[in-house]
Write an enzyme that holds these catalytic residues in place. Structure first.
Site, PDB file in Angstrom:
ATOM      1  N   THR A 152      43.886  33.416  53.054  1.00 18.22           N
ATOM      2  CA  THR A 152      44.194  33.007  54.413  1.00 18.22           C
ATOM      3  C   THR A 152      43.922  34.154  55.372  1.00 18.22           C
ATOM      4  OG1 THR A 152      46.455  33.681  54.117  1.00 18.22           O
ATOM      5  CG2 THR A 152      45.940  31.368  53.737  1.00 18.22           C
ATOM      6  N   THR A 195      42.751  39.615  49.002  1.00 16.88           N
ATOM      7  CA  THR A 195      42.444  41.037  48.818  1.00 16.88           C
ATOM      8  C   THR A 195      42.404  41.474  47.356  1.00 16.88           C
ATOM      9  OG1 THR A 195      44.789  41.522  49.087  1.00 16.88           O
ATOM     10  CG2 THR A 195      43.396  41.729  51.041  1.00 16.88           C
ATOM     11  N   ASP A 196      43.068  40.721  46.465  1.00 14.69           N
ATOM     12  CA  ASP A 196      43.203  41.213  45.091  1.00 14.69           C
ATOM     13  C   ASP A 196      41.856  41.485  44.424  1.00 14.69           C
ATOM     14  OD1 ASP A 196      45.835  41.050  45.469  1.00 14.69           O
ATOM     15  OD2 ASP A 196      46.262  39.612  43.856  1.00 14.69           O
ATOM     16  N   LYS A 255      40.603  48.248  45.617  1.00 11.96           N
ATOM     17  CA  LYS A 255      41.980  48.089  46.094  1.00 11.96           C
ATOM     18  C   LYS A 255      42.854  49.057  45.304  1.00 11.96           C
ATOM     19  CE  LYS A 255      45.538  44.642  47.033  1.00 11.96           C
ATOM     20  NZ  LYS A 255      45.947  43.254  46.993  1.00 11.96           N
TER      21      LYS A 255
END
Lengths: 799, 462
Positions: free
Chosen positions: B107, B183-184, B262
């Site tokens: 999202t 983002t993962d 990340k």
């Protein structure tokens, strides 16, 4: 129309009505409006053939609502009852398209207000004062001149929201230590807050205002007191169970209906005081009441508690200058409970008494923080014709009466301004929405730099030198109103300048001057020029404001918004309480739609074992304590004073059984301990030093009259052993001998005073005899003996 | 349909609701052993326990009521409404660049259904404009939702479609492409696109948020605004990740798609370029290159799209006690490629040598990377390394293990039966996946608590 037995509402699509600030009337006298402050949820209003007063009531958020079949409409002046009416409203909406026209035919003639409200989250009751008749002719009075009846005439209503920090090891949602105050700064983080969309894709008024201020928010971090949770870089850890249990215990003491599952919610705050932009908070209990007995005010009733929640504390503000606000984060996340009372408090003194009572109830757990900032209250005040105003962050109960008194009169004064505007027949000015600037899109605003550039008013000259934009705003019909007093030493103009300061972030004071002030500032020529440039009439006021062009733009729009609100009366605000009892604008009052479930935290079941544990170890409640003291022989007033006193526990430790001793001791504590505390001595004596005194008083070894003096000795001569202190006051076998000897001595010495009146002589003699025998002998006996002895001595002498 | 009336409720609450003739969205008064409660009965989260009913109170708070405390439930109303993100027409300005935004399911902008807590994504241009109106000042935005999957469910299947669609968008003349992504696994997808869409003439910018946009403190709006700047106006025509630089709301960094990772589960500043410096900073619409080596924007529409992926590829994260059967099992299961994340300079213990030998002999492609994340594989320094090389394990310089996994999957997809061609692809740097040098500040993990670092933090926004 009955309540439909089954409602299929899946098909009802509520389309938001065209936005309207206020009321727009169509040719059919059908009025659609959507009150500004309710824009966050679905509100459908149909006002039909409403007299102006009723329409105005709606604009101000009145909940006069008519529902049901048309013949009921004559009786619509009833408070909105969502329970009874919602199903029928839903079905009306479904069946009648468009809403309202259906009724229009039936009701036009009846000249009554009809509105439907359909909301997914009704505003909680109590926002509006139930009385709609402002006491406009009530004379201005000081707090000390006000009577209970006076406040009744004003329609004064108050309620409290009391915040109390809990004394726990760690914070509520992370494992940082709680309750540490630091000044160290390891690092700084800068954030902004952006309003989020409400359920209808609109922005909460309060949120929008915070966004308009375009603030940079700076957080000062200290490694020892803050982790990545507080700065919103790590999701919450499990809620601190110790805090939940303390909360439940307090909730139980307030007699609340306790939740069986705690749901953590997010309550939005965009002022930056919480880095996430919301406070995590959960409802622990609802609807309770506690005995509210204040003998000195003649109060003996119940105090109703509306709700009780457990939440995390916010940041401490360090500074707020222009577009930058700075917060320290040590306090952030500390467990805090919030008690909300019903708006049942009818005078400023009742508000103070209720604040004290609530604090005492929480303190009986002995698991709450004490000291500065540990307990803070927000107080809600309204008077007849106004609405709830929240005064925020009152640190001390003694400030409450003056503060709420002044607020009541501020509201009354705003209602008087509204009345005057009405009398003048003025309409609310429109607020420009055009870009880029208010002065390019509204005839009420001009860029006035050129008109005032020759002014010798120093602040304005400085502003022009800085390159500020100077803007003049015409307020139709406001002449003479800006100079009206609203609070002690404060005029109505302050309502405008506060808004401008907070929202447009103008800080170089003064940034603002208005046409009701003629003895300084701009000269007559400049005012004339502004009047003609703005095409202002005699009865219009002009505000001149200056700042960087973006801020001046915000300021001029905000001035017009505030002017609009003057037509509504008392705008819905959260105000900051100042030490002198006055208050200033802080932000718009947020609506209930700012609550969102916290998706990071699972619901926490409240286990029966915890409640049983709490039930088994309930502390004694203030009113039970009072009752116990009354049984011990104290009057209700004495009992309530003692129960509230910081030495109440010390008193209990003395385990007094004798009624006379109890009263005497309570009296001595009340009279002497504050005195010693003021002298800078320890606040309370060690119980073991007072106990022997009490035992001696009970056994009669030391007489009651000596109590105060012995207590003084205990407090003052801290290095002297107790037994040594008490010895001179104890009756011994020698006491009567010593007395006789002293009397003899005194009587002899009285020879020189033989010409004095008898009562003087006796007093003098008592002063000679009693001090060394205080506690040992009965003063009335001594007086009698002295009288006899003196009489016989003088008789002898005369003979 | 009937299940919707009891959404999320199971026994014993279900019977309780039926017995009292209430459903979700009923406004009711619950009489319980703990007092009376008035509120709206909400759907229950499927993951929550079955014991409680959830009420929304008038104050906006939710509260749970345990089924066995309930004496009665009295229905007094019913309220339900549809939720919709407000749509405002995205203003089109022919003077502004055209940007294509692909949604993958993460999202970018969203708001919360405040009663259930469900996140409703905003995605159409109108919805995005309604939430982040600043976007209209930057570019003309066209959006397309490709998938509705969470970041962790993005995989080879999605990479192929995405690569194709990005290629189409470029050929359709868009001035930049943005990909909204959870983002993962954003850095996996950025690597995949770096290999599958080579030499693009325009920026391809991946963006997401670490804090969902239903939160006032969300990073989503700033990320999206800066991604739009980078895609619409930026000169760097590479696959990039555009995420927060510091945790403060200051600037974004543009990271090269093959060098980014990340690095923190929840920090805003979680994405970091490893072994190199980021490509550029984006702040208030200004893009400031940090690195001077990057592919620049071109006017042509030529792009080398090679969508392919072999799924039978894995990463083996080596640990000291590893037994050889781990490798054996992979070979038996038909794995065609294994990326080892070795210790130190690229080592594994002797015990698993035979297994590696067997794997090599079975035609499994074996590559060595480093679990240290930073630094180069150097297998000549120690004997161990040399031995491992002899087993057929090929070193991959300073390629990040996750990137190596993606690249191996892609290479085996492009050359299914040609290990030599795969070896050539793997050992040839593409889009910076391996570099020939590491600048001194390519490795920078400041150690907290040290006075000089503390001093440093008094002068910068963290």
């Amino acid at each position: 129309m009955g309540t439909p037995s089954s409602l299929d509402t899946s098909g009802h699509e509520l389309r938001p009505l065209p936005p309207a600030h206020g009321v727009t009337t169509s040719s059919s006298t059908l009025v659609w409006l959507r009150a500004r402050e309710w824009s966050a949820s679905v509100w459908v209003w149909a006002v039909i053939a409403a007299p102006s007063e009723a329409v105005e009531a709606v604009v101000r958020g009145c909940v006069v609502v008519g529902v049901g079949v048309s013949q009921d409409i004559a009786d619509t002046r009833e408070p909105f009852q969502p329970r009874q009416s919602l199903p029928s409203i839903v079905s009306i909406v479904q069946r009648q398209q468009p809403l309202g026209l259906w009724y229009a035919r039936d009701v036009l003639a009846s000249e009554h207000l009809l509105c439907f409200r359909l909301s997914m989250s009704p505003r909680p009751p109590g926002d509006l004062n139930p009385r709609r008749d402002p006491a406009l002719d009530f004379p201005d009075k000081d707090l000390s001149e006000m009577s209970f009846e006076d406040y009744e005439r004003l329609g004064f209503l108050g309620g409290l929201e009391v915040h109390q920090q809990l004394s726990t090891e760690g914070k509520l949602f992370c494992r940082c230590p709680a309750g540490r105050r630091v000044t160290n700064v390891d690092a700084e983080v800068l954030r902004h807050m952006r309003p989020t969309l409400s359920e209808l894709g609109e922005y909460d008024q309060c949120a929008l205002m915070e966004f308009k201020t375009r603030k940079e928010i700076v957080y000062l971090l200290d490694r020892k007191t803050v982790c990545t949770y507080e700065i919103d870089d790590t999701p919450p850890f499990p809620v601190d169970l110790a805090a939940v249990k303390i909360g439940l215990q307090i909730g139980r003491l307030f007699g609340l209906n306790l939740a069986s599952e705690l749901h953590v919610m997010r309550k939005q705050y965009l002022d930056g005081s919480i880095p996430t932009g919301f406070q995590r908070t959960g409802m622990l209990g609802l609807t309770g009441e506690i005995p509210f007995r204040v003998p000195e005010l003649g109060i003996d009733r119940k105090l109703r508690i509306r709700q009780f929640s457990l939440e995390e504390d916010s940041c401490r503000e360090v500074s707020d200058v222009g577009h930058r606000i700075t917060f320290r984060t040590d306090r952030l996340g500390t467990p805090l409970t919030e008690v909300v009372t019903e708006p049942d408090l009818k005078t400023p003194w009742e508000i103070q008494a209720a604040g004290r009572l609530i604090a005492r109830v929480a303190r009986t757990t002995k698991k709450v923080c004490r000291g500065p900032g540990a307990a803070r209250q927000d107080v809600n005040v309204s008077v007849a014709g106004s609405r709830r105003i929240e005064l925020k962050g009152v640190g001390h109960h003694r400030r409450l009466p003056q503060l709420t008194h002044i607020e009541a009169f501020r509201q009354l004064n705003l209602l008087r301004v509204r009345e005057e505007l009405r009398k003048r027949g003025i309409d609310a000015p429109p607020v420009p929405e055009g870009r880029p600037f208010a002065w390019t899109s509204s005839p009420l605003v001009i860029e006035a730099g050129a008109l005032v550039k020759r002014s010798d008013y120093a602040p304005l000259k400085d502003a022009l030198d800085r390159g500020d934009t100077v803007v003049a705003v015409r307020l139709p019909g406001f002449a003479g109103l800006l100079g009206r007093r609203t609070q002690p030493g404060i005029t109505f103009a302050r309502e405008f300048s506060e808004r401008v300061r907070v929202i447009a972030c103008l800080t170089d004071r003064p940034f603002f001057i208005h046409s009701d002030v003629r003895d300084y500032g701009l000269g007559p020529a400049e005012w004339r020029a502004l009047h003609s440039a703005l095409e202002a009439e005699e009865e219009d006021a002009i505000i001149v404001v200056w700042g960087p062009s973006g801020d001046a733009d915000t300021a001029s729009r905000e001035i017009l918004i505030r002017a609009q609100e003057a037509h509504e009366g008392v705008p819905s605000e959260t105000r900051q309480a100042y030490l002198d009892g006055t208050s200033g604008f802080e932000r718009m009052l947020p609506g209930p739609d700012r609550m969102y479930p916290d998706t990071d935290t699972p619901p926490l079941p409240i286990r029966d074992e915890w409640l049983a544990e709490i039930e088994a170890s309930l502390p004694e409640l203030p009113w039970d304590r009072e009752d116990r003291y009354v049984k011990l022989g104290l009057s209700l007033l004495e009992a309530s004073e003692l129960a509230a006193a910081p030495w109440a526990d010390l008193f209990d430790e003395m385990e007094v059984a004798d009624k006379r001793v109890a009263r005497r001791l309570a009296h001595a504590f009340r009279k002497r301990l504050p005195h010693h505390a003021r002298q800078g001595r320890m606040a309370l004596p060690y119980p073991d030093r007072v106990k022997p005194l009490v035992r001696d008083l009970e056994s009669g070894t030391i007489r009651l009259e000596a109590c105060d003096v012995v207590l003084d000795e205990i407090m003052e001569r801290t290095s002297v052993p107790g037994s040594e202190l008490l010895a001179p006051f104890r009756r011994t076998t020698q006491s009567s001998k010593t007395l006789d000897a002293l009397i003899d001595e005194t009587v002899k010495a009285a020879a020189a005073l033989s010409n004095r009146p008898k009562d003087v002589l006796i007093r003098w003699a008592m002063g000679k005899v009693m001090p060394s025998l205080l506690g040992q002998v009965d003063p009335s006996e001594v007086a009698k003996k002295l009288e006899t002895a003196l009489a016989s001595f003088f008789k002898k002498g005369a003979a | 349909m009937s299940k919707d009336f009891y959404k999320g409720y199971r026994e014993p609450c279900l019977s309780l609701m039926k017995k009292n003739e209430v459903t979700v969205w009923c406004e009711l008064i619950a009489k319980t052993t703990r007092g009376d409660f008035h509120g709206l009965l909400l759907p229950r989260s499927e993951t929550a326990d079955p014991e409680h009913l959830v009420l929304k109170l008038d104050s906006g708070y939710n509260i749970g009521i345990r089924h066995d405390t309930v004496l009665s439930l009295e229905k007094v109303g019913y309220r339900e409404a549809n939720y919709k993100i407000p749509e405002k027409e995205f203003p089109v300005d022919p003077e502004k660049p055209r940007v294509r935004l692909f949604g993958t399911g993460g999202t970018i902008a969203s708001r919360l259904d405040y009663r259930t807590g469900a996140v409703i994504p905003a995605f159409s241009p109108g919805e995005l404009y309604g939430s982040v109106p600043e976007l209209a000042d930057i570019c003309n935005l066209d959006t397309e939702k490709l998938f509705g999957v969470f970041s962790e469910n993005m995989g080879p299947e999605q990479y192929l479609i995405l690569a194709d669609r990005v290629g189409e968008a470029i050929r359709d003349g868009y001035d930049g492409v943005i990909i909204g992504h959870g983002t993962d696994t954003m850095h996996h997808t950025s690597a995949a696109l770096s290999f599958m869409v080579q030499n693009p003439p325009v920026p391809i910018v991946m963006v997401g948020s670490q804090r969902s946009s239903d939160r006032p403190s969300s990073d989503a709006a700033q990320n999206l605004i800066n991604a739009c700047h980078a895609a619409a106006h930026g000169e760097i025509a590479e696959v990039m990740v555009c995420m927060f630089g510091p945790t403060s709301d200051r600037y974004n960094l543009l990271h090269r798609g093959t060098r980014v990772r990340k690095m923190h589960s929840s920090y805003r500043s979680t994405f970091r370029t490893l072994g190199d410096i980021p490509l550029a900073m984006v702040e208030n619409g200004v893009i400031t290159p940090i690195d001077d080596k990057y592919a620049t924007r071109r006017l042509d529409r030529e792009v080398d799209v090679q969508p392919a992926f072999e799924e039978k590829v894995t990463i083996v994260y080596y640990y000291p006690g590893m037994l050889p059967d781990v490798i054996d099992a992979l070979v038996d299961k038909g794995y065609k490629g294994i990326v080892i994340a070795g210790t130190g300079l690229g080592h594994v213990n002797r015990k698993i040598y035979p297994a590696l030998e067997r794997a090599s002999a079975a035609g499994v492609a074996l590559y060595m990377t480093l679990q240290t994340m930073w630094g180069f594989v150097q297998m000549y320094v120690y004997e161990t390394g040399r031995e491992i090389l002899e087993l057929g394990v090929i070193p991959l310089a300073n390629m990040i293990p996750d990137v190596a996994y993606v690249k191996l999957g892609w290479s085996l997809g492009v050359h299914p039966n040609d290990l030599e061609a795969v070896r050539k692809l793997m050992t040839t740097p593409i889009s910076g996946d391996m570099t020939d040098r590491e600048p001194h500040d390519g490795y920078l993990v400041l150690q907290g608590g040290i006075p000089e670092v503390q001093d440093f933090f008094t002068g910068v926004w963290k």
